[in-house]
Design an enzyme around this catalytic site. Structure first.
Site, PDB file in Angstrom:
ATOM      1  CD  GLU A  52      29.912  38.931  73.112  1.00 13.90           C
ATOM      2  OE1 GLU A  52      29.792  39.050  71.889  1.00 13.90           O
ATOM      3  OE2 GLU A  52      31.018  38.765  73.687  1.00 13.90           O
ATOM      4  CG  ASP A 200      69.330  56.608  71.389  1.00 14.28           C
ATOM      5  OD1 ASP A 200      70.358  57.319  71.353  1.00 14.28           O
ATOM      6  OD2 ASP A 200      68.307  56.841  70.715  1.00 14.28           O
ATOM      7  CG  LEU A 204      62.500  50.681  72.418  1.00 12.75           C
ATOM      8  CD1 LEU A 204      62.501  50.163  70.995  1.00 12.75           C
ATOM      9  CD2 LEU A 204      61.829  52.048  72.474  1.00 12.75           C
ATOM     10  NE  ARG A 207      60.388  54.665  81.533  1.00  8.46           N
ATOM     11  CZ  ARG A 207      60.772  54.842  80.269  1.00  8.46           C
ATOM     12  NH1 ARG A 207      61.357  53.848  79.605  1.00  8.46           N
ATOM     13  NH2 ARG A 207      60.571  55.991  79.653  1.00  8.46           N
ATOM     14  CG  LEU A 304      62.454  52.314  60.616  1.00  6.54           C
ATOM     15  CD1 LEU A 304      62.358  51.424  59.383  1.00  6.54           C
ATOM     16  CD2 LEU A 304      62.605  51.468  61.880  1.00  6.54           C
TER      17      LEU A 304
END
Length: 367
Positions: A52, A200, A204, A207, A304
């Protein structure tokens, strides 16, 4: 129809903040006088002027007697910025159309009431479902105390995520991986497990080079906000040399016990109790909600993923399906032990199905 047109414009403006406003909601505002847009703006970052205020600055004296279309009820409390209600009243706006009421208990209808008391014509509810969709994380946290959780999965046609050897790069296409970058960027935090980090060594991060040109134009690389990276590491297996710790932005560890090693200043620890021998995911999500985390993007392995599903914590599934078959020896999508009846299976409904390069992306929400 004019109201819908201007509110649609306000919603489009609000979308521009979806990468940067956390923990605040995404809000857009359009000010119209005599059928002409005289001011518009959107909330860009927490602590900076609200939508606003940007719109009123652009409108100047033309705001007097105008209509303000805003996607969220104007705030009436003093936070990091002054109340938007005061600014609208001072500018002499004659009418305010809000898409939705603010679920924040500090606002909760008080803003609209204050505007009415000042003699302003007030209405709300226009295109409310679109506004709620834009702020689903903020709404979930305000209403329940929990963040909105999106579980991302990538699989073959037969629901496999990796070969028996663990090879998984890459099941899905480069186009799907670029799509993931955009969805990561919109999330407040990214959640993974220590098992994924050890297997791995992922970064995370978002990019910037893999975002589409339109997004790059709106957000230069120096303005890119990296989501908070959250690692569930109950056995303190991740080390300070793993890539996830070395990236720009913050990394949080959810642990069941303190870790005495020396960590960078960007690392934070949340101590979470155990439940049935595992870190209590429900308590973790409650704690993340208290830390004002609106939305969580989950990229993790089947253990998970399955635990979150069994705990009933997943709000949305985003599944990328590649047109290939990996066979019965390959690794499955989710670990869901103990399921014996169809009635006990986690239930979802399709929200959206879209092509992403050669792959298909399924968006599902709780049934």
């Amino acid at each position: 129809m004019q109201d819908e047109y201007y509110m649609a414009r306000a919603l489009k403006l609000a979308q521009r903040g979806r990468f940067t406003t956390h923990p605040n909601p995404n809000v857009g505002c359009v000010i119209v006088k005599d059928g002409e847009i005289v001011g518009e703006g959107y909330h860009q970052r927490a602590g900076e002027p609200h939508a606003e205020v940007h719109a009123l600055r652009m409108a100047g004296e033309k705001a007097k007697g105008a209509t303000a279309y805003v996607t969220l009820e104007p705030c009436s409390h003093h936070g990091r910025t002054p109340p938007c209600c005061d600014a609208l009243i001072a500018a002499g706006v004659a009418r305010v159309v809000a898409s939705m009421q603010d679920p924040n208990p500090q606002v909760a209808g008080r803003g609209l009431y204050r505007l009415q008391q000042a003699g302003i014509d007030v209405s709300h509810g226009l295109m409310m479902s679109e506004a709620e969709q834009l702020n689903k994380g903020f709404l979930k946290r305000m209403r329940t105390g929990f963040p909105y959780i999106q579980l991302k999965l990538g699989a073959s046609l037969d629901g496999r995520t990796a070969m028996a050897s663990g090879e998984s790069q890459w099941i899905t296409s480069p186009q799907a991986r670029r799509d993931v970058q955009l969805l990561r960027a919109q999330s407040h935090a990214i959640l993974t497990s220590s098992a994924t980090v050890l297997a791995d060594d992922p970064a995370l991060t978002v990019r910037w080079s893999e975002l589409d040109e339109q997004t790059q134009a709106l957000y230069p690389q120096q303005n890119l906000r990296q989501p908070i990276r959250i690692v569930i590491d109950s056995q303190n297996r991740v080390t300070p040399v793993h890539r996830i710790v070395q990236q720009p932005g913050e990394t949080w560890f959810a642990r069941t016990q303190e870790d005495s090693r020396e960590w960078p200043e960007t690392v934070r620890t949340l101590l979470i109790p155990e439940h049935k021998g595992h870190l209590d995911l429900v308590v973790l999500m409650m704690q993340l909600g208290k830390q004002q985390i609106n939305s969580i993007w989950v990229e993790a392995g089947p253990t998970l993923a399955g635990a979150l599903l069994q705990a009933g914590l997943v709000d949305e599934l985003i599944v990328y399906i590649a047109p290939k078959l990996l066979g019965s020896d390959a690794r499955g999508l989710c670990t869901l032990p103990g399921l014996e009846k169809l009635a006990d299976a986690p239930q979802f409904k399709f929200k959206e199905i879209r092509h992403v390069g050669p792959d298909v992306c399924l968006h599902l929400v709780g049934a």
